[in-house]
Design an enzyme around this catalytic site. Sequence first.
Site, PDB file in Angstrom:
ATOM      1  N   SER A 245       0.847  -1.198   0.000  1.00  0.00           N
ATOM      2  CA  SER A 245       0.000   0.000   0.000  1.00  0.00           C
ATOM      3  C   SER A 245       0.874   1.236   0.000  1.00  0.00           C
ATOM      4  O   SER A 245       2.102   1.151   0.063  1.00  0.00           O
ATOM      5  CB  SER A 245      -0.915  -0.006   1.224  1.00  0.00           C
ATOM      6  OG  SER A 245      -0.135   0.241   2.375  1.00  0.00           O
ATOM      7  N   LYS A 246       0.217   2.375  -0.068  1.00  0.00           N
ATOM      8  CA  LYS A 246       0.909   3.658  -0.174  1.00  0.00           C
ATOM      9  C   LYS A 246       2.007   3.817   0.877  1.00  0.00           C
ATOM     10  O   LYS A 246       3.024   4.442   0.621  1.00  0.00           O
ATOM     11  CB  LYS A 246      -0.085   4.807  -0.008  1.00  0.00           C
ATOM     12  CG  LYS A 246      -1.069   4.883  -1.153  1.00  0.00           C
ATOM     13  CD  LYS A 246      -0.863   6.151  -1.968  1.00  0.00           C
ATOM     14  CE  LYS A 246      -1.869   6.279  -3.078  1.00  0.00           C
ATOM     15  NZ  LYS A 246      -1.475   5.602  -4.307  1.00  0.00           N
ATOM     16  N   ARG A 247       1.749   3.282   2.070  1.00  0.00           N
ATOM     17  CA  ARG A 247       2.739   3.526   3.130  1.00  0.00           C
ATOM     18  C   ARG A 247       4.077   2.832   2.848  1.00  0.00           C
ATOM     19  O   ARG A 247       5.080   3.102   3.503  1.00  0.00           O
ATOM     20  CB  ARG A 247       2.172   3.164   4.502  1.00  0.00           C
ATOM     21  CG  ARG A 247       2.098   1.698   4.787  1.00  0.00           C
ATOM     22  CD  ARG A 247       1.237   1.403   6.005  1.00  0.00           C
ATOM     23  NE  ARG A 247       0.710   0.068   5.894  1.00  0.00           N
ATOM     24  CZ  ARG A 247       1.313  -0.999   6.384  1.00  0.00           C
ATOM     25  NH1 ARG A 247       2.443  -0.871   7.048  1.00  0.00           N
ATOM     26  NH2 ARG A 247       0.789  -2.195   6.234  1.00  0.00           N
TER      27      ARG A 247
END
Length: 482
Positions: A245-247
């Site tokens: 994911s984005k993180r």
Amino acid sequence: MSEVRVRFAPSPTGELHIGGARTALFNYLFVRNKGGKFILRIDDTDLERSKTDYIDKLFASLHWLGLNWDEGPYYQSQRLEHYRSEAQRLLESNKAYHCYCTEEDLAESRAVARKESRAYLYPGTCRHLSAEDEKALQQEGRNYVIRLHTPDQGQTVVQDAIRGGVNFDNAYLDDFIILKSNGYPTYNFASIVDDLELQITDVIRAEEHLSNTPRQQICAEALSYSLPRFAHVPMILAPDRSKLSKRHGATSVEEFYAEGHLPEALVNYMALLGWSPGEDEEILPLEQMISRFSLDRVSRTAAIYDVNKLAWINNHYMRVYDLDKLAEAALPFFEERGLLKTPLSDEAYDYFKQVIDLVRERSKTLVELAEGARYFYTDDFEYEEKGVNKQFYKENVADYLRRLAGEIRSMEHYDKNSVEELYSSFSEELEISKGRLIHPTRLAVTGCTVGPGIFDILALLGRDTTAERMEQAAEYIERKLS
Ligand code: GLU
């Protein structure tokens, strides 16, 4: 042998994700290796989530990566008639049926399944409706869907090119919907109908679709088509094996672009996400990937996303890239930061190329390249704090800088060698190491403590800028020390 035909079939419901791009790449490498056609299909039957804006971005991302298609794009939304007529064919051969069950009916059978702690499967209520029953239901004005009559027993075996045979018990497959009440097909039906009609020979797609494949095979059999070959490529997971994911960093092709990656580097990196050429090789030009690609070297286990490896690969490509191409790729990143304004004169372009040629060695991305070259385009930079404490406040530094600047100004011939000679003779004369002069000089002219070779920098900055910045640094030191 018939022509090899593969397809990439994204749903335009978001930006092109690294997983999707990697699937596209594996299709591309596979088909270029075999000599066949790469087909693009847009799975845009999800009316609410599909956006034309995403389609445009998708094309741009694929072009940027160099994954050009030979045929298509085909749009599923423009092929509704095909799905309807194929569904009709199945109805006529009694392999599919109208189902009139309402939401409430289905909710009830779901509740029963839950109570009995078993997975919900459509109970087949409408499987054997008589013609009269149907008529009555239609007269009531009931909506219907079309379901496929699937086998209750036995197994469906998916022959996966990467995983080998994968067995699915038919008892766990219910009579799934192929056409919804609004006349739109479900993914499983539309996908296989297209694969068959477009004569796709090899379906290479994400592992998450493996459980859909038995359904699609059953559809193909009901339609009396022979099956394409299937290959399901492993997932890409974060380093902690969680969902990416984005993180974890950039995940869409657009983000990789914005971070300043080169397309060849991203392609090289993505190829290694689940595929290996055999040896421990990491840098592979496209032609090599194509000639060496095969599905039996694609791993069955998840690939791990590793930003450091991408950075390393990108730096490699930055270093060996054709300088003109690098200049073209880098220019928008300099413009964005207000360091340059196009159009550039020939002279400015030439200077720009010299600058990036000097800075690229140490840059992992085009963003770092632009940031690392900032001082070539502006005086507006701060001195790195730890450098100030370490370099500027040593004994006599202001005096050295001033004297060197004076010498530089009076040099008849100013270039890399002559300025280097000046530093050598000056350090000998003062009986100090050259480093005592170089480190504060670097900080004075670039604001940084590390960077490319200092004499290359000084030569490129030119005599006046160099001397001025050294004098300014001397003033700064004197001010701070007074
Ligand atoms: N539109 C589907 C997806 O993006 C395609 C899957 C397939 O390749 O069949 O996941």
